[in-house]
Scaffold this motif. Structure first.
Motif, PDB file in Angstrom:
ATOM      1  N   GLU A 166       0.829  -1.211   0.000  1.00  0.00           N
ATOM      2  CA  GLU A 166       0.000   0.000   0.000  1.00  0.00           C
ATOM      3  C   GLU A 166       0.861   1.257   0.000  1.00  0.00           C
ATOM      4  O   GLU A 166       0.576   2.224  -0.720  1.00  0.00           O
ATOM      5  CB  GLU A 166      -0.918   0.002   1.222  1.00  0.00           C
ATOM      6  N   LEU A 167       1.941   1.247   0.792  1.00  0.00           N
ATOM      7  CA  LEU A 167       2.797   2.412   0.883  1.00  0.00           C
ATOM      8  C   LEU A 167       3.519   2.659  -0.440  1.00  0.00           C
ATOM      9  O   LEU A 167       3.605   3.801  -0.905  1.00  0.00           O
ATOM     10  CB  LEU A 167       3.816   2.233   2.005  1.00  0.00           C
ATOM     11  N   GLY A 168       4.049   1.603  -1.044  1.00  0.00           N
ATOM     12  CA  GLY A 168       4.715   1.748  -2.333  1.00  0.00           C
ATOM     13  C   GLY A 168       3.788   2.313  -3.385  1.00  0.00           C
ATOM     14  O   GLY A 168       4.169   3.189  -4.169  1.00  0.00           O
ATOM     15  N   TYR A 169       2.557   1.836  -3.408  1.00  0.00           N
ATOM     16  CA  TYR A 169       1.572   2.334  -4.370  1.00  0.00           C
ATOM     17  C   TYR A 169       1.258   3.802  -4.105  1.00  0.00           C
ATOM     18  O   TYR A 169       1.188   4.615  -5.025  1.00  0.00           O
ATOM     19  CB  TYR A 169       0.301   1.496  -4.271  1.00  0.00           C
ATOM     20  N   ARG A 170       1.115   4.179  -2.848  1.00  0.00           N
ATOM     21  CA  ARG A 170       0.788   5.556  -2.494  1.00  0.00           C
ATOM     22  C   ARG A 170       1.891   6.522  -2.940  1.00  0.00           C
ATOM     23  O   ARG A 170       1.611   7.672  -3.321  1.00  0.00           O
ATOM     24  CB  ARG A 170       0.593   5.660  -0.981  1.00  0.00           C
ATOM     25  N   LEU A 171       3.145   6.051  -2.895  1.00  0.00           N
ATOM     26  CA  LEU A 171       4.272   6.913  -3.233  1.00  0.00           C
ATOM     27  C   LEU A 171       4.694   6.804  -4.698  1.00  0.00           C
ATOM     28  O   LEU A 171       5.695   7.388  -5.096  1.00  0.00           O
ATOM     29  CB  LEU A 171       5.462   6.580  -2.331  1.00  0.00           C
ATOM     30  N   GLY A 172       3.935   6.046  -5.490  1.00  0.00           N
ATOM     31  CA  GLY A 172       4.178   6.009  -6.919  1.00  0.00           C
ATOM     32  C   GLY A 172       5.208   5.003  -7.387  1.00  0.00           C
ATOM     33  O   GLY A 172       5.700   5.098  -8.519  1.00  0.00           O
ATOM     34  N   PHE A 173       5.550   3.998  -6.553  1.00  0.00           N
ATOM     35  CA  PHE A 173       6.479   2.958  -6.991  1.00  0.00           C
ATOM     36  C   PHE A 173       5.744   1.922  -7.833  1.00  0.00           C
ATOM     37  O   PHE A 173       4.579   1.618  -7.591  1.00  0.00           O
ATOM     38  CB  PHE A 173       7.143   2.289  -5.785  1.00  0.00           C
ATOM     39  N   PHE A 174       6.458   1.372  -8.817  1.00  0.00           N
ATOM     40  CA  PHE A 174       5.829   0.430  -9.731  1.00  0.00           C
ATOM     41  C   PHE A 174       5.457  -0.875  -9.048  1.00  0.00           C
ATOM     42  O   PHE A 174       4.435  -1.479  -9.344  1.00  0.00           O
ATOM     43  CB  PHE A 174       6.751   0.156 -10.920  1.00  0.00           C
ATOM     44  N   ASP A 175       6.300  -1.327  -8.143  1.00  0.00           N
ATOM     45  CA  ASP A 175       6.021  -2.578  -7.435  1.00  0.00           C
ATOM     46  C   ASP A 175       6.758  -2.558  -6.102  1.00  0.00           C
ATOM     47  O   ASP A 175       7.575  -1.678  -5.821  1.00  0.00           O
ATOM     48  CB  ASP A 175       6.434  -3.799  -8.270  1.00  0.00           C
ATOM     49  N   GLN A 176       6.470  -3.554  -5.271  1.00  0.00           N
ATOM     50  CA  GLN A 176       7.048  -3.593  -3.928  1.00  0.00           C
ATOM     51  C   GLN A 176       8.561  -3.771  -3.969  1.00  0.00           C
ATOM     52  O   GLN A 176       9.282  -3.184  -3.158  1.00  0.00           O
ATOM     53  CB  GLN A 176       6.409  -4.735  -3.130  1.00  0.00           C
ATOM     54  N   SER A 177       9.064  -4.562  -4.920  1.00  0.00           N
ATOM     55  CA  SER A 177      10.506  -4.801  -4.994  1.00  0.00           C
ATOM     56  C   SER A 177      11.257  -3.515  -5.328  1.00  0.00           C
ATOM     57  O   SER A 177      12.350  -3.268  -4.817  1.00  0.00           O
ATOM     58  CB  SER A 177      10.822  -5.889  -6.027  1.00  0.00           C
ATOM     59  N   HIS A 178      10.652  -2.683  -6.196  1.00  0.00           N
ATOM     60  CA  HIS A 178      11.256  -1.392  -6.526  1.00  0.00           C
ATOM     61  C   HIS A 178      11.322  -0.507  -5.281  1.00  0.00           C
ATOM     62  O   HIS A 178      12.344   0.141  -5.005  1.00  0.00           O
ATOM     63  CB  HIS A 178      10.432  -0.716  -7.629  1.00  0.00           C
ATOM     64  N   PHE A 179      10.253  -0.496  -4.521  1.00  0.00           N
ATOM     65  CA  PHE A 179      10.208   0.297  -3.289  1.00  0.00           C
ATOM     66  C   PHE A 179      11.266  -0.183  -2.293  1.00  0.00           C
ATOM     67  O   PHE A 179      11.978   0.620  -1.682  1.00  0.00           O
ATOM     68  CB  PHE A 179       8.813   0.211  -2.675  1.00  0.00           C
ATOM     69  N   ILE A 180      11.415  -1.488  -2.129  1.00  0.00           N
ATOM     70  CA  ILE A 180      12.382  -2.044  -1.182  1.00  0.00           C
ATOM     71  C   ILE A 180      13.807  -1.689  -1.607  1.00  0.00           C
ATOM     72  O   ILE A 180      14.644  -1.316  -0.775  1.00  0.00           O
ATOM     73  CB  ILE A 180      12.200  -3.566  -1.049  1.00  0.00           C
TER      74      ILE A 180
END
Length: 280
Positions: free
Chosen positions: A232-246
């Protein structure tokens, strides 16, 4: 506590994030603090004590801070090392709009570096150092710095490039770093190359890097306020997927989000993260 923060005058909060004092007499065992990129610069007043060290990156050896130094923009995490002593250090966390008030030269070469002010050939900054180190008490030190900043603002507030840069930085922060370059350029009616030159001059990093830092800081804010799950946090901040956010989170902290959230933070680490979280 060995680390204590102080707020700037409200009229200067756009330029100064905070002040802090480090009292090494209150350190009872060696401490290693993780400091993550937060978009600020630093100015640490040092009077030949040898109880604080810092590295350029967490995988490099620490260097003893022997003299008053200016700290450039961080794009990767660093460690500070504190040992017990009998010294008081006064520091200034400077917002993106603020370092041009202290230094006249381009900040492009300051990224991930700290430089002793003796090497800068800046007579005004050296004069401030002498006055701050001779001052009795934190309040007097703050008055000296704020008097200097106020006088410098009388000059820079008429500089159109500086004014444009300050407005762009505020706009990016308001959007939590989630903004397209073309939209940014169109909004301010300038081309991207112009914006990039301003950022190299006044910030020392590209607009893209600054947007990444702001977006990372927004993640810390959401973690502390809303406790979102990673997807949810990654999506809110505009990341394409969770792995990109991590991957992005790890590049700024050396830790995964889950490792970061379960880390036991020291006094100064908690204070610095609170300052990041309270930006919005």
């Amino acid at each position: 506590m060995y680390f204590k923060e102080y707020h700037p005058s409200p009229c200067l909060s756009k330029y100064i994030d905070s002040y802090f004092m480090v009292d090494t007499a209150n350190i009872y065992e060696d401490i290693t603090d993780l400091v993550v990129p937060d978009g600020t610069f630093g100015l640490l007043f040092v009077d030949s004590q040898k109880t604080i060290k810092r590295n350029m990156a967490i995988d490099t050896p620490p260097i003893t801070l022997k003299r008053t130094s200016v700290f450039g923009q961080k794009t990767k995490p660093v460690n500070y090392y504190f040992t017990k002593g009998n010294a008081h250090y006064f520091g200034v966390k400077i917002n993106p709009a603020g370092l041009a008030l202290f230094l006249d030269q381009s900040l492009k070469e300051f990224k991930n570096l700290f430089v002793e002010i003796d090497l800068l050939g800046n007579g005004k900054l050296t004069e401030i150092e002498d006055r701050v180190l001779a001052a009795n008490g934190t309040e007097e030190k703050i008055r000296i710095v704020e008097g200097f900043v106020t006088e410098r603002l009388k000059i820079l507030r008429y500089n159109p490039d500086y004014i444009l840069f300050v407005n762009i930085v505020s706009f990016i922060k308001d959007h939590k770093g989630e903004i397209r370059f073309d939209f940014l350029a169109n909004h301010f009616n300038v081309n991207y190359k112009k914006i990039e030159r301003l950022f190299h001059r006044f910030l020392g990093v590209t607009p893209k890097i600054y947007m990444r830092i702001v977006r990372f800081n927004a993640a810390i804010h959401y973690f502390s306020k809303h406790n979102n799950n990673l997807t949810e946090l990654g999506y809110r901040l505009g990341f394409f997927d969770q792995s990109h956010f991590i991957r992005e989170f790890r590049s700024f902290t050396s830790l995964s989000p889950s490792e970061f959230l379960t880390k036991k933070f020291s006094n100064s680490e908690e204070t610095c993260l609170k300052l990041i979280s309270n930006q919005w």
